[in-house]
Design a protein around this motif. Structure first.
Motif, PDB file in Angstrom:
ATOM      1  N   LEU A 107       0.711  -1.186  -0.019  1.00 37.91           N
ATOM      2  CA  LEU A 107       0.031  -0.087  -0.107  1.00 37.91           C
ATOM      3  C   LEU A 107       0.851   1.216  -0.030  1.00 37.91           C
ATOM      4  CD1 LEU A 107      -2.582  -0.853   2.786  1.00 37.91           C
ATOM      5  CD2 LEU A 107      -2.868  -1.356   0.366  1.00 37.91           C
ATOM      6  N   GLU A 108       0.505   2.414  -0.677  1.00 34.37           N
ATOM      7  CA  GLU A 108       1.073   3.694  -0.724  1.00 34.37           C
ATOM      8  C   GLU A 108       0.333   4.715  -0.474  1.00 34.37           C
ATOM      9  OE1 GLU A 108       3.067   5.624  -4.252  1.00 34.37           O
ATOM     10  OE2 GLU A 108       4.510   4.137  -3.625  1.00 34.37           O
ATOM     11  N   PHE A 109       0.465   5.590   0.345  1.00 30.62           N
ATOM     12  CA  PHE A 109      -0.339   6.761   0.923  1.00 30.62           C
ATOM     13  C   PHE A 109       0.381   8.135   0.959  1.00 30.62           C
ATOM     14  CE2 PHE A 109       0.151   3.707   4.039  1.00 30.62           C
ATOM     15  CZ  PHE A 109       0.872   4.389   5.183  1.00 30.62           C
ATOM     16  N   GLU A 110      -0.077   9.187   0.636  1.00 26.96           N
ATOM     17  CA  GLU A 110       0.613  10.562   0.912  1.00 26.96           C
ATOM     18  C   GLU A 110       0.339  10.636   2.167  1.00 26.96           C
ATOM     19  OE1 GLU A 110       1.037  13.759  -2.514  1.00 26.96           O
ATOM     20  OE2 GLU A 110      -0.975  13.354  -2.125  1.00 26.96           O
ATOM     21  N   LEU A 111       1.544  11.441   3.044  1.00 29.85           N
ATOM     22  CA  LEU A 111       1.681  11.674   4.320  1.00 29.85           C
ATOM     23  C   LEU A 111       1.424  13.178   4.596  1.00 29.85           C
ATOM     24  CD1 LEU A 111       4.846   9.617   5.122  1.00 29.85           C
ATOM     25  CD2 LEU A 111       2.509   8.705   5.738  1.00 29.85           C
ATOM     26  N   MET A 112       0.862  13.091   5.930  1.00 23.49           N
ATOM     27  CA  MET A 112       0.609  14.639   6.344  1.00 23.49           C
ATOM     28  C   MET A 112       1.952  15.389   6.221  1.00 23.49           C
ATOM     29  SD  MET A 112      -1.587  16.833   7.720  1.00 23.49           S
ATOM     30  CE  MET A 112      -2.951  15.663   8.420  1.00 23.49           C
ATOM     31  N   PRO A 113       2.224  16.366   5.899  1.00 28.33           N
ATOM     32  CA  PRO A 113       3.593  17.332   5.752  1.00 28.33           C
ATOM     33  C   PRO A 113       4.094  17.418   7.189  1.00 28.33           C
ATOM     34  CG  PRO A 113       1.534  18.834   5.009  1.00 28.33           C
ATOM     35  CD  PRO A 113       0.976  17.330   5.340  1.00 28.33           C
ATOM     36  N   GLU A 114       5.051  17.393   6.948  1.00 26.53           N
ATOM     37  CA  GLU A 114       6.051  17.701   8.300  1.00 26.53           C
ATOM     38  C   GLU A 114       6.735  19.271   8.330  1.00 26.53           C
ATOM     39  OE1 GLU A 114       8.887  14.519   9.099  1.00 26.53           O
ATOM     40  OE2 GLU A 114       7.492  13.113   9.221  1.00 26.53           O
ATOM     41  N   PHE A 115       6.766  19.814   9.187  1.00 26.64           N
ATOM     42  CA  PHE A 115       7.194  21.267   9.087  1.00 26.64           C
ATOM     43  C   PHE A 115       7.756  21.613  10.806  1.00 26.64           C
ATOM     44  CE2 PHE A 115       2.816  21.783   9.770  1.00 26.64           C
ATOM     45  CZ  PHE A 115       2.802  22.793  10.336  1.00 26.64           C
ATOM     46  N   GLU A 116       8.283  22.673  10.917  1.00 21.90           N
ATOM     47  CA  GLU A 116       8.899  23.240  11.942  1.00 21.90           C
ATOM     48  C   GLU A 116       8.177  24.495  11.999  1.00 21.90           C
ATOM     49  OE1 GLU A 116      10.336  22.000  14.474  1.00 21.90           O
ATOM     50  OE2 GLU A 116      10.459  19.934  13.461  1.00 21.90           O
ATOM     51  N   LEU A 117       7.744  25.212  13.183  1.00 24.18           N
ATOM     52  CA  LEU A 117       7.134  26.303  13.276  1.00 24.18           C
ATOM     53  C   LEU A 117       8.245  27.220  13.463  1.00 24.18           C
ATOM     54  CD1 LEU A 117       4.100  25.971  15.941  1.00 24.18           C
ATOM     55  CD2 LEU A 117       3.746  26.411  13.588  1.00 24.18           C
ATOM     56  N   PRO A 118       8.209  28.570  12.931  1.00 23.54           N
ATOM     57  CA  PRO A 118       9.207  29.622  13.049  1.00 23.54           C
ATOM     58  C   PRO A 118       9.065  30.184  14.329  1.00 23.54           C
ATOM     59  CG  PRO A 118       7.409  30.418  11.702  1.00 23.54           C
ATOM     60  CD  PRO A 118       6.944  28.730  11.855  1.00 23.54           C
ATOM     61  N   SER A 119       9.938  30.998  14.736  1.00 28.84           N
ATOM     62  CA  SER A 119       9.868  31.806  15.819  1.00 28.84           C
ATOM     63  C   SER A 119       8.955  32.820  15.397  1.00 28.84           C
ATOM     64  CB  SER A 119      11.132  32.464  16.256  1.00 28.84           C
ATOM     65  OG  SER A 119      11.032  33.270  17.184  1.00 28.84           O
ATOM     66  N   PHE A 120       7.892  33.207  16.382  1.00 27.98           N
ATOM     67  CA  PHE A 120       6.990  34.300  16.361  1.00 27.98           C
ATOM     68  C   PHE A 120       7.580  35.571  16.602  1.00 27.98           C
ATOM     69  CE2 PHE A 120       3.560  30.951  18.092  1.00 27.98           C
ATOM     70  CZ  PHE A 120       3.565  30.291  16.867  1.00 27.98           C
ATOM     71  N   LYS A 121       8.823  35.887  17.036  1.00 29.09           N
ATOM     72  CA  LYS A 121       9.287  37.065  17.343  1.00 29.09           C
ATOM     73  C   LYS A 121       9.715  37.729  16.252  1.00 29.09           C
ATOM     74  CE  LYS A 121      11.286  35.746  21.827  1.00 29.09           C
ATOM     75  NZ  LYS A 121      12.631  35.393  22.806  1.00 29.09           N
ATOM     76  N   GLY A 122       9.531  39.055  16.067  1.00 29.29           N
ATOM     77  CA  GLY A 122       9.884  39.882  14.915  1.00 29.29           C
ATOM     78  C   GLY A 122       8.888  39.693  13.618  1.00 29.29           C
ATOM     79  N   LEU A 123       7.785  39.122  13.965  1.00 29.26           N
ATOM     80  CA  LEU A 123       6.968  39.132  12.607  1.00 29.26           C
ATOM     81  C   LEU A 123       6.748  40.304  11.917  1.00 29.26           C
ATOM     82  CD1 LEU A 123       4.295  36.232  13.844  1.00 29.26           C
ATOM     83  CD2 LEU A 123       6.303  36.025  12.271  1.00 29.26           C
ATOM     84  N   LYS A 124       6.415  40.355  10.966  1.00 27.89           N
ATOM     85  CA  LYS A 124       6.423  41.793  10.296  1.00 27.89           C
ATOM     86  C   LYS A 124       4.769  42.276  10.128  1.00 27.89           C
ATOM     87  CE  LYS A 124      10.418  41.006   7.160  1.00 27.89           C
ATOM     88  NZ  LYS A 124      10.765  40.907   5.833  1.00 27.89           N
ATOM     89  N   ALA A 125       3.939  41.348  10.250  1.00 29.44           N
ATOM     90  CA  ALA A 125       2.420  41.882  10.161  1.00 29.44           C
ATOM     91  C   ALA A 125       2.245  42.707  11.174  1.00 29.44           C
ATOM     92  CB  ALA A 125       1.396  40.557  10.458  1.00 29.44           C
ATOM     93  N   LYS A 126       1.575  43.776  10.973  1.00 28.96           N
ATOM     94  CA  LYS A 126       1.213  45.084  11.805  1.00 28.96           C
ATOM     95  C   LYS A 126      -0.511  45.140  11.737  1.00 28.96           C
ATOM     96  CE  LYS A 126       5.454  45.676  12.829  1.00 28.96           C
ATOM     97  NZ  LYS A 126       6.096  45.287  13.964  1.00 28.96           N
ATOM     98  N   LYS A 127      -0.739  45.714  12.589  1.00 29.39           N
ATOM     99  CA  LYS A 127      -2.349  46.025  12.902  1.00 29.39           C
ATOM    100  C   LYS A 127      -2.450  47.597  12.337  1.00 29.39           C
ATOM    101  CE  LYS A 127      -6.196  46.939  15.880  1.00 29.39           C
ATOM    102  NZ  LYS A 127      -6.658  47.009  17.328  1.00 29.39           N
ATOM    103  N   ALA A 128      -3.062  47.577  11.068  1.00 30.84           N
ATOM    104  CA  ALA A 128      -3.621  49.012  10.568  1.00 30.84           C
ATOM    105  C   ALA A 128      -4.254  49.804  11.658  1.00 30.84           C
ATOM    106  CB  ALA A 128      -4.426  48.790   9.499  1.00 30.84           C
ATOM    107  N   ALA A 129      -3.783  51.254  11.300  1.00 29.56           N
ATOM    108  CA  ALA A 129      -4.298  52.535  12.031  1.00 29.56           C
ATOM    109  C   ALA A 129      -5.886  52.470  11.595  1.00 29.56           C
ATOM    110  CB  ALA A 129      -3.427  53.576  12.022  1.00 29.56           C
ATOM    111  N   VAL A 130      -6.604  52.743  12.563  1.00 30.59           N
ATOM    112  CA  VAL A 130      -7.936  53.084  12.534  1.00 30.59           C
ATOM    113  C   VAL A 130      -8.167  54.564  12.201  1.00 30.59           C
ATOM    114  CG1 VAL A 130     -10.055  52.705  13.417  1.00 30.59           C
ATOM    115  CG2 VAL A 130      -8.692  50.798  13.553  1.00 30.59           C
ATOM    116  N   ASN A 131      -8.890  55.287  11.163  1.00 32.46           N
ATOM    117  CA  ASN A 131      -9.260  56.415  11.057  1.00 32.46           C
ATOM    118  C   ASN A 131     -10.539  56.671  10.554  1.00 32.46           C
ATOM    119  OD1 ASN A 131      -8.835  59.303  11.036  1.00 32.46           O
ATOM    120  ND2 ASN A 131      -7.783  59.224   9.113  1.00 32.46           N
ATOM    121  N   VAL A 132     -11.629  56.954  11.322  1.00 36.36           N
ATOM    122  CA  VAL A 132     -12.657  57.280  10.541  1.00 36.36           C
ATOM    123  C   VAL A 132     -12.890  58.625   9.828  1.00 36.36           C
ATOM    124  CG1 VAL A 132     -15.342  57.231  11.040  1.00 36.36           C
ATOM    125  CG2 VAL A 132     -13.805  55.576  12.120  1.00 36.36           C
ATOM    126  N   SER A 133     -13.332  58.587   8.732  1.00 36.87           N
ATOM    127  CA  SER A 133     -13.248  60.021   7.966  1.00 36.87           C
ATOM    128  C   SER A 133     -14.658  60.574   7.971  1.00 36.87           C
ATOM    129  CB  SER A 133     -12.798  59.675   6.610  1.00 36.87           C
ATOM    130  OG  SER A 133     -13.794  58.870   5.779  1.00 36.87           O
TER     131      SER A 133
END
Length: 424
Positions: A107-133
């Motif tokens: 029998l042959e079957f594809e496996l769940m991908p293996e991976f390592e989580l990166p460090s969460f420190k220094g992620l570039k995503a930022k929360k957008a500033a809120v400005n109601v016009s």
């Protein structure tokens, strides 16, 4: 007995079924299926195995026995090797059978991908500033104004810009069609809400006048039975109206809201919009964080997982279309795509969905994140208060799916709080 090895991103499982085990599987298949055979001289289900095999062939029970023997050994393998996670049903790539050695199946079957989580420190995503016009605030005021519009009847012929209140019944080939009939329908002339040419023929009509309005449905019309067809609508003009909008001043505000002045009301609008915009910005920020983590994890998603996800996405889209009275086939014809093209367009989103799920599962697993009963009750109670119910009464009305929903809420909140804290 089995032997397992990992080859690249696939699992290869060799299963050996001894002659004795194979015989037991065939006998089990006979016992389960003997009632399906009609053999002259025997009551149904009472014919001996040898007699059935003489009449239907020596291998009559082999397919079922094969499924029994292999699936049993495969299930045993999975229970004893919980770290092996297939993402698809196994495929038989080879099998050999001899009377003395029994059955060997690969029998042959594809496996769940293996991976390592990166460090969460220094992620570039930022929360957008809120400005109601001011434009947003004014748009809310205009919406409020429109919601209190009055429609005043006028003794005149219908013109573009007027609102015509009409009864109509549509016919194609002198036969009424579904969805082509309405009473007291208010139509803004010149809005191009209806089929091209319909509104133009209402212009010039007077109250009480009846008219046959002749139009042709466009070739890309969603309803298969109407596209490209000429139609006749028997229309009666009930009345002609003008829309009158109120003046937004302090008196209007004090009469219709809890506020005394326009400025107070605008401050309230700004506060509400700011809250909504902030919630939206927070959601977008959380999605961006998860997307960034998924990309940094370098997950290689098997094609079978993508295809499975696309299948569910198409099913969900088809279900939502049905609530709009439309079929997937109608939609595909309308947008000019084949089903294969439609699926291909969704592969990127499907892969993104899978990566996000895998990242979340790994974060939850590695950090042992769970929802305590106290946290669950607190989350449920927030919802119960919205319906003026006690926690106990609300919980009595909940289903197992409801509990799963609230548990997921608590866990997701803890996951996102963890990411945000560490990313700082």
């Amino acid at each position: 007995m089995y032997k397992y090895e990992k080859k690249d991103k696939k699992g290869v499982l060799t299963i050996n079924i001894s002659s004795e085990e194979w015989e037991n599987a065939v006998e089990k298949s006979y016992e389960e299926n003997k009632g399906k055979f009609n053999i002259q001289g025997f009551r149904k289900g009472k014919a001996p195995r040898k007699v059935i095999e003489q009449n239907y062939g020596d291998t009559v029970f082999f397919d079922d026995a094969f499924d029994h023997a292999v699936s049993e050994e495969y299930s045993k393998f999975l229970s004893e090797n919980t770290n092996v996670i297939p993402v698809e049903q196994p495929r038989v790539t080879d099998n050999k059978f001899t009377a003395d050695k029994g059955l060997e199946v690969v029998l042959e079957f594809e496996l769940m991908p293996e991976f390592e989580l990166p460090s969460f420190k220094g992620l570039k995503a930022k929360k957008a500033a809120v400005n109601v016009s001011d434009e947003q605030i004014n748009a809310e005021l205009e919406s409020e104004r429109q919601s209190h519009a009055r429609y005043v009847e006028e003794d005149k012929t219908a013109e573009n810009g007027d609102f015509a209140v009409i009864d109509f019944t549509g016919y194609v080939d002198d036969v009424k069609f579904d969805g082509g009939e309405a009473k007291d329908y208010r139509l803004e002339l010149g809005s191009h809400t209806f089929i091209e040419g319909f509104e133009d023929q209402i212009v010039g009509m007077k109250k009480g006048e009846e008219k046959d309005v002749k139009v042709t449905f466009p070739e890309n019309y969603p309803a298969e039975n109407l596209k490209g067809k000429p139609a006749v609508f028997k229309v009666t003009l009930k009345k002609v109206e003008k829309k009158e909008l109120p003046e937004i001043d302090d008196k209007y505000i004090s009469d219709t809201t809890e506020f005394e002045t326009v400025e107070e009301y605008k401050r309230s609008i700004k506060e509400n919009l700011t809250k909504l915009e902030d919630e939206r910005a927070e959601r977008d920020y959380e999605v961006a964080l998860l997307d960034e983590i998924a990309e940094l994890s370098h997950i290689e998603v098997p094609q079978s997982m993508v295809e499975h996800e696309v299948h569910h996405m198409v099913e969900d889209f088809e279900h939502r279309l049905s609530h709009q009275g439309m079929t997937l086939q109608n939609y595909l014809e309308y947008v000019g795509k084949t089903l294969d093209e439609f699926k291909k367009d969704r592969e990127s989103d499907a892969e993104k969905n899978i990566k996000t799920r895998l990242v979340l599962q790994k974060i939850i697993s590695e950090n042992k994140i769970t929802a305590t009963s106290e946290e669950l009750d607190k989350n449920i109670e927030e919802y119960a208060l919205r319906y003026n119910m006690t926690l106990d009464d609300f919980k009595k009305a909940m289903s197992p799916n409801d509990y799963a929903y609230f548990e997921n809420n608590v866990i997701m909140t803890k996951v996102l709080d963890l990411i945000k804290e560490q990313s700082k």
